[in-house]
Structure formats: structure tokens, C-alpha cells
Design a protein around this motif. Structure first.
Motif, PDB file in Angstrom:
ATOM      1  N   ALA A  22      -6.278   1.665  -0.345  1.00 51.41           N
ATOM      2  CA  ALA A  22      -7.045   1.059  -1.428  1.00 51.41           C
ATOM      3  C   ALA A  22      -8.514   0.923  -1.068  1.00 51.41           C
ATOM      4  N   ASP A  73     -12.571  -2.149  -5.257  1.00 51.61           N
ATOM      5  CA  ASP A  73     -11.745  -2.215  -6.462  1.00 51.61           C
ATOM      6  C   ASP A  73     -10.584  -3.195  -6.310  1.00 51.61           C
ATOM      7  N   ALA A  74     -10.553  -3.927  -5.186  1.00 53.99           N
ATOM      8  CA  ALA A  74      -9.390  -4.756  -4.886  1.00 53.99           C
ATOM      9  C   ALA A  74      -9.176  -5.852  -5.930  1.00 53.99           C
ATOM     10  N   ARG A 102      -6.538  -6.016 -13.664  1.00 52.37           N
ATOM     11  CA  ARG A 102      -5.786  -5.043 -14.464  1.00 52.37           C
ATOM     12  C   ARG A 102      -4.322  -5.417 -14.572  1.00 52.37           C
ATOM     13  N   SER A 103      -3.829  -6.206 -13.634  1.00 53.02           N
ATOM     14  CA  SER A 103      -2.425  -6.626 -13.630  1.00 53.02           C
ATOM     15  C   SER A 103      -2.202  -7.932 -14.379  1.00 53.02           C
ATOM     16  N   HIS A 133       0.825  -1.213   0.000  1.00 51.45           N
ATOM     17  CA  HIS A 133       0.000   0.000   0.000  1.00 51.45           C
ATOM     18  C   HIS A 133       0.859   1.263   0.000  1.00 51.45           C
ATOM     19  N   LEU A 143      -7.783  -4.679  -9.191  1.00 54.95           N
ATOM     20  CA  LEU A 143      -6.336  -4.459  -9.270  1.00 54.95           C
ATOM     21  C   LEU A 143      -5.637  -5.677  -9.858  1.00 54.95           C
ATOM     22  N   ASP A 145       2.549   3.002  -7.557  1.00 51.19           N
ATOM     23  CA  ASP A 145       1.781   2.382  -8.639  1.00 51.19           C
ATOM     24  C   ASP A 145       1.541   0.925  -8.271  1.00 51.19           C
ATOM     25  N   VAL A 146       0.436   0.664  -7.571  1.00 51.62           N
ATOM     26  CA  VAL A 146       0.163  -0.701  -7.115  1.00 51.62           C
ATOM     27  C   VAL A 146       0.008  -1.637  -8.298  1.00 51.62           C
ATOM     28  N   VAL A 147      -0.726  -1.197  -9.317  1.00 49.76           N
ATOM     29  CA  VAL A 147      -0.931  -2.062 -10.489  1.00 49.76           C
ATOM     30  C   VAL A 147       0.401  -2.362 -11.168  1.00 49.76           C
TER      31      VAL A 147
END
Length: 312
Positions: A178, A182-183, A189-190, A120, A186, A124-126
Motif C-alpha cells: 500500500a 493513500d492509507a 472509501r470503506s 496487505h 482506504l 481487495d483491501v477496500v
């Protein structure tokens, strides 16, 4: 491609972690809880993981939880990493001081990647999750826990109210976290397959708000926003924050509540053997038969949207 926005000062975060390293275990209860939860999930997965990495290992909570687990024999080489070298000191394990935003692992070199309460803090987590997915072998597993949006909601509200009282306005002093809704997105999207997201909301009770602030300092979880509030956190502001905190969030016993929301993500690096959703219209059995009911056709509708009787 443009660079991701700079939300956190990673150099300052490293310094805060280094400062916290010596006494981290005194306030390591959240880290231990998240690490134990990751291990519990591993116990239900009966497969071998020859090469594993723990990203943001801190003082080794995952390694300790794994050692006492039935899953231990199924995990081979465990590499512990941390942004702060001081967090990794004092134990004889394979350790690497590195930034979670720039992973050094070769593509498809890992069977398992875990992380408990470290990601966290990435800008840029993604992007970090994409690097993890690329480092995993096909059908490799990722389990990661990060703090969610309800974390420290009481402190956030109290700080805002105190600043309005004393300064006439409020700024950012608590890091954003976060959104649980939306968790799983993520992971999608990755590029992860079979994504799952769970939320564990923990309420910790403190004798005084200052005890919470002391724990956050020992955890290395204090504010490292790149655009920090221009005015320092003065004694008067801290005192007013504690007053409001106690007024709004204390129980009959005088203790105050502090909420921590832990989001745990589970995803797999794609592989052709993994279960995939069926194509629309490919079902081999009727839902009505499975439910034991009579199927009725819906009336057709004309272009105006008005329903009309179906033709026989």
C-alpha cells in the motif's frame, strides 16, 4: 459488479503460512512490533470492547501483548482468526480458521476489530475493510497494520538489477504494498469515520541478504503473486542478487539494511454521536481575533482575473 483483480494466490498464501507456522515465532519480530503498537493505541481509548476479533492472528502476538497491557480488562471476548489453521494450533483460545476476504461475522456484532500485518495480502483491501466496518457495531473501532510501499525496497532493487544483468529484463518477484499517501483514503472509501493513518519505518540489519530471505520464509511473507515470474529463482540469480544487495546497501560493518514500512490505520464505524466537521461559514469566532491580528479585505477581481480596488 465486476470481481476485484486477482493479485495474490490466496491458496498458495495459505500453504506458505502453514509451512511457516512451526517456526513463525523465530522471525516474528515485525508481527510483535505491530501488535504492540495496536495495543498501545487501545490503552489510550478508555472504553469497553465486549466482543473483539484479531484478523490474521498468526501465533497470537496481539493476544500476548494485550494480556500484559492496561487495556486487557476492557477487552472481553477475543476471537482469533487466521487463513492457516496451523497458525492457530496449540493454544486454548477461541479460534476460527477463515479467509479475511470473506468474513463470517454478522452485521453489527463486533465492538473491536484489529489486524496486524495480514490485510496487505488481500486482493481487495477496500472490500475487506467494508466487511469489517459492517461487522462492527455503530461507534465500533478498527485498528489495522499493513505493510507499506517502501517495504523491502532494497531487495526489490537488487532483484531487478540482477535480472537485468543475467536475463536482460526484469519481472515481478516482490509483492506490491500500500501507498502511505493513500492509507487514510482506504478507510474513507470503506465508510469509516474519523480515519487516521500513521507510518512506522523500520530498518533491520542482517549479516547477509540470505538471512533476510530466510526470515521472510519463516514469516510466511514470500511471493504469492497470482501472475508470478515465469522463470524460477535460480541459484545464479539469488547469488547475483546478494552481490548487488551487499554492494549497494551494506554498512561499514558489512551488514545490509532491510526496510519494512508499517502503516497503521485507525477508524470508527459511523455513529451519530461522533464529532463531525462544521459547515462552511458556521464559525462563531473570527480567525483574526484568535490570532490577535488586524483583518484586511482582499481586493475584488473582475472577470478577467485582474484585481481592482474594493469599493467603500
Amino acid at each position: 459488479m465486476s470481481a476485484p483483480p486477482r493479485i495474490f494466490d490466496r491458496d498458495l498464501h495459505r500453504k506458505r503460512l502453514t509451512r511457516a507456522a512451526a517456526d513463525f515465532d523465530d522471525a516474528g519480530f515485525l508481527k510483535a512490533r505491530a501488535a504492540n503498537d495496536v495495543v498501545n493505541r487501545l490503552e489510550a481509548i478508555l472504553r469497553e470492547f465486549p466482543v473483539a476479533v484479531d484478523l490474521g492472528a498468526r501465533t497470537g502476538a496481539f493476544r500476548e501483548a494485550l494480556a500484559a497491557s492496561d487495556a486487557a480488562p476492557r477487552v472481553g471476548l477475543l476471537i482469533e482468526t487466521d487463513l492457516s489453521e496451523a497458525m492457530l494450533a496449540g493454544r486454548r483460545t477461541l479460534r476460527v480458521a477463515m479467509d479475511e476476504e470473506r468474513l463470517p461475522f454478522a452485521p453489527q456484532s463486533l465492538d473491536l476489530a484489529v489486524s496486524s500485518l495480514a490485510l496487505h495480502w488481500t486482493n481487495d483491501v477496500v472490500g475487506t475493510l467494508i466487511q469489517i466496518r459492517r461487522a462492527l457495531k455503530p461507534d465500533g473501532l478498527f485498528i489495522g497494520a499493513l505493510l507499506g510501499g517502501a517495504t523491502l525496497t532494497e531487495l526489490r532493487q537488487s532483484l531487478v538489477a540482477a535480472e537485468i544483468d543475467l536475463l536482460g529484463g526484469a519481472g515481478s518477484r516482490v509483492s506490491p504494498f500500500a501507498d502511505p499517501s493513500d492509507a487514510a483514503g482506504l478507510l474513507l472509501r470503506s465508510g469509516f469515520a474519523l480515519p487516521v493513518a500513521d507510518v512506522d519505518r523500520v530498518t533491520v540489519r542482517y549479516s547477509h541478504p540470505l538471512k533476510l530471505l530466510a526470515d521472510l520464509r519463516q514469516m510466511g511473507e514470500t511471493n504469492v503473486l497470482a501472475e508470478r515470474h515465469p522463470r524460477p529463482l535460480t541459484r545464479a540469480l539469488v547469488a547475483r542478487t546478494c552481490e548487488i544487495y551487499a554492494e549497494r546497501f551494506s554498512g561499514p560493518d558489512g551488514k545490509v539494511d532491510a526496510t519494512f514500512e508499517i502503516i497503521t490505520l485507525t477508524g470508527w464505524a459511523p455513529h451519530e454521536s461522533q464529532q463531525k466537521p462544521l459547515r462552511p461559514g458556521s464559525a462563531k469566532a473570527r480567525l483574526a481575533d484568535a490570532l490577535g491580528v488586524v483583518e484586511h479585505k482582499l481586493p475584488k477581481a473582475d472577470r478577467s482575473g485582474t484585481a481592482r480596488p474594493s469599493e467603500s
